[in-house]
Design a protein around this motif. Structure first.
Motif, PDB file in Angstrom:
ATOM      1  N   ALA A  44     -12.756 -12.574   0.014  1.00 52.78           N
ATOM      2  CA  ALA A  44     -11.449 -12.894   1.185  1.00 52.78           C
ATOM      3  C   ALA A  44     -10.348 -12.273  -0.333  1.00 52.78           C
ATOM      4  N   ALA A  45      -9.356 -11.909   0.687  1.00 45.34           N
ATOM      5  CA  ALA A  45      -7.866 -11.051   0.555  1.00 45.34           C
ATOM      6  C   ALA A  45      -6.640 -10.657   1.400  1.00 45.34           C
ATOM      7  N   VAL A  46      -5.872 -10.917   1.196  1.00 43.57           N
ATOM      8  CA  VAL A  46      -4.527 -10.519   1.674  1.00 43.57           C
ATOM      9  C   VAL A  46      -4.728  -9.249   2.235  1.00 43.57           C
ATOM     10  N   LEU A  47      -4.332  -8.673   3.417  1.00 45.10           N
ATOM     11  CA  LEU A  47      -4.721  -7.650   3.387  1.00 45.10           C
ATOM     12  C   LEU A  47      -2.782  -6.968   3.753  1.00 45.10           C
ATOM     13  N   LEU A  48      -1.931  -6.416   3.339  1.00 44.54           N
ATOM     14  CA  LEU A  48      -0.863  -5.525   4.089  1.00 44.54           C
ATOM     15  C   LEU A  48      -1.675  -4.421   5.033  1.00 44.54           C
ATOM     16  N   THR A  49      -0.993  -4.707   6.200  1.00 40.90           N
ATOM     17  CA  THR A  49      -1.017  -3.800   7.277  1.00 40.90           C
ATOM     18  C   THR A  49       0.068  -3.055   7.425  1.00 40.90           C
ATOM     19  N   GLY A  50       1.012  -2.953   7.205  1.00 44.28           N
ATOM     20  CA  GLY A  50       1.961  -1.487   7.184  1.00 44.28           C
ATOM     21  C   GLY A  50       3.609  -2.523   6.982  1.00 44.28           C
ATOM     22  N   THR A  82       7.647  -3.622  -1.602  1.00 43.81           N
ATOM     23  CA  THR A  82       6.537  -2.952  -1.389  1.00 43.81           C
ATOM     24  C   THR A  82       5.858  -3.190   0.190  1.00 43.81           C
ATOM     25  N   ARG A  83       6.442  -4.596   0.379  1.00 43.69           N
ATOM     26  CA  ARG A  83       6.394  -4.930   2.118  1.00 43.69           C
ATOM     27  C   ARG A  83       7.189  -4.295   3.504  1.00 43.69           C
ATOM     28  N   LEU A  84       8.191  -4.644   2.624  1.00 44.17           N
ATOM     29  CA  LEU A  84       9.521  -4.068   3.306  1.00 44.17           C
ATOM     30  C   LEU A  84       9.586  -2.516   3.718  1.00 44.17           C
ATOM     31  N   GLY A  85       9.310  -1.810   2.351  1.00 50.37           N
ATOM     32  CA  GLY A  85       9.356  -0.425   2.900  1.00 50.37           C
ATOM     33  C   GLY A  85      11.073  -0.479   1.788  1.00 50.37           C
ATOM     34  N   THR A 101      15.670  -9.931   5.868  1.00 48.53           N
ATOM     35  CA  THR A 101      16.761 -10.714   7.128  1.00 48.53           C
ATOM     36  C   THR A 101      15.963  -9.673   7.682  1.00 48.53           C
ATOM     37  N   ASN A 102      16.205  -8.606   8.332  1.00 48.25           N
ATOM     38  CA  ASN A 102      15.986  -7.607   8.901  1.00 48.25           C
ATOM     39  C   ASN A 102      14.595  -7.278   9.735  1.00 48.25           C
ATOM     40  N   GLY A 103      14.107  -7.765   9.044  1.00 48.55           N
ATOM     41  CA  GLY A 103      12.193  -7.650   8.444  1.00 48.55           C
ATOM     42  C   GLY A 103      11.829  -6.727   8.714  1.00 48.55           C
ATOM     43  N   GLY A 104      11.967  -6.711   7.618  1.00 46.26           N
ATOM     44  CA  GLY A 104      12.367  -4.552   6.616  1.00 46.26           C
ATOM     45  C   GLY A 104      12.622  -3.956   7.786  1.00 46.26           C
ATOM     46  N   GLN A 105      12.864  -2.062   6.804  1.00 38.86           N
ATOM     47  CA  GLN A 105      12.873  -1.175   7.332  1.00 38.86           C
ATOM     48  C   GLN A 105      12.455  -0.033   8.241  1.00 38.86           C
ATOM     49  N   ASP A 106      13.022   0.406   8.736  1.00 39.52           N
ATOM     50  CA  ASP A 106      12.170   1.229   9.431  1.00 39.52           C
ATOM     51  C   ASP A 106      11.933   2.557   8.780  1.00 39.52           C
ATOM     52  N   THR A 107      11.226   2.531   7.892  1.00 39.90           N
ATOM     53  CA  THR A 107      11.117   3.980   6.726  1.00 39.90           C
ATOM     54  C   THR A 107       9.723   5.551   7.744  1.00 39.90           C
TER      55      THR A 107
END
Length: 274
Positions: free
Chosen positions: A9-15, A54-57, A72-78
């Motif tokens: 079992a693991a938690v994957l960051l998909t993007g 890291t998740r947010l970029g 708050t913005n749900g992450g950055q479009d990097t």
């Protein structure tokens, strides 16, 4: 030794993005230790701001807002071009988690079998994978998979044996916060002096309070008043509310060291108190 399963079992960051980019799965292939590596059964893994960033970029040079705004913005479009500690695009899926405590259950080529069953803490900012070159960054849970899983692989020489009465959750919270705080105190040469620590109720700040007290320092901690009790329990001699006017609370030249993990407008007032 128990038989090692073929999946975990693991938690994957998909993007890069919000919490929706995290996916819990139970069919993730078991990692295999390569030469000079060990396989660790994870007993505790701390969660830090760096995992969120890291998740947010947020580490991208294109991001100019603070973490809370980015969240708050749900992450950055990097576009993932430089959104990592190293400035190299992350590859997905990625298992995050830079704080790891656990037990070695298998070893790769070149590692003594005597390491099996060692209880270890994993170094977060790694040197092994960059061949110990200076000024290069390889961060556990960012540039490679980390500890948000049942098992994790790490270099043997950066998996440190631990013999401690502390609990697994306590040991699983040490690597990032305490190494950061220790680095600051070591560089400042902190001893039995008058020390002010900002952000004292946070992970690095609270670690700095404890480590400064171990050096015999008189510690003045700055944090929210409602969080003062655990900071005092950690060793602070005095707590100043973070909303207070530091100029009124700290006389000129009244402190020897300022351990500032917050920055911002209070820097000049701390400098005046040194």
């Amino acid at each position: 030794m128990k038989t090692i399963p073929t999946s975990m079992a693991a938690v994957l960051l998909t993007g890069h993005g919000g919490p929706e980019k995290l996916e819990y799965r139970t069919d993730v292939p078991m990692p295999q230790p390569q030469a000079d590596e060990v396989l660790i059964q994870v007993e505790a893994a701390g969660v830090n701001n760096t995992d969120i960033n890291t998740r947010l970029g947020w580490y991208s040079k294109a991001v100019t807002t603070d973490t809370e705004t980015a969240s708050t913005n749900g992450g950055q479009d990097t576009a993932g071009k430089d959104a990592s500690w190293s400035g190299i695009p992350l590859t997905f899926p990625r298992i995050q988690g830079g704080d790891v405590y656990g037990r070695i259950v298998a070893v790769g080529e070149g590692v003594s079998a005597q390491r099996v069953n060692d209880q270890v803490i994993v170094r977060n900012l790694m040197r092994h994978y960059v061949n110990y070159r200076p000024y290069e960054c390889w961060t556990y849970g960012s540039e490679c998979d980390g500890g948000f899983a049942q098992f994790a692989v790490a270099p043997s020489n950066e998996s440190y044996s631990v013999h401690s009465p502390l609990s697994a959750p306590e040991l699983g919270a040490i690597s990032i916060a305490y190494s950061t705080a220790e680095g600051m105190l070591y560089r400042a040469g902190v001893g039995a002096e008058r020390v002010v620590i900002t952000g004292a109720s946070g992970g690095v700040g609270l670690a700095a309070v404890q480590l400064a007290k171990l050096r015999g320092a008189h510690v003045t901690a700055i944090c929210s008043q409602e969080k003062a009790d655990p900071v005092i329990k950690a060793g602070a001699d005095r707590v100043i509310d973070r909303r207070a006017d530091l100029s009124a609370e700290l006389d000129a030249k009244s402190i020897d060291v300022a351990v500032d993990v917050v920055g911002g407008g209070g820097v000049n007032k701390l400098l005046a108190a040194l």
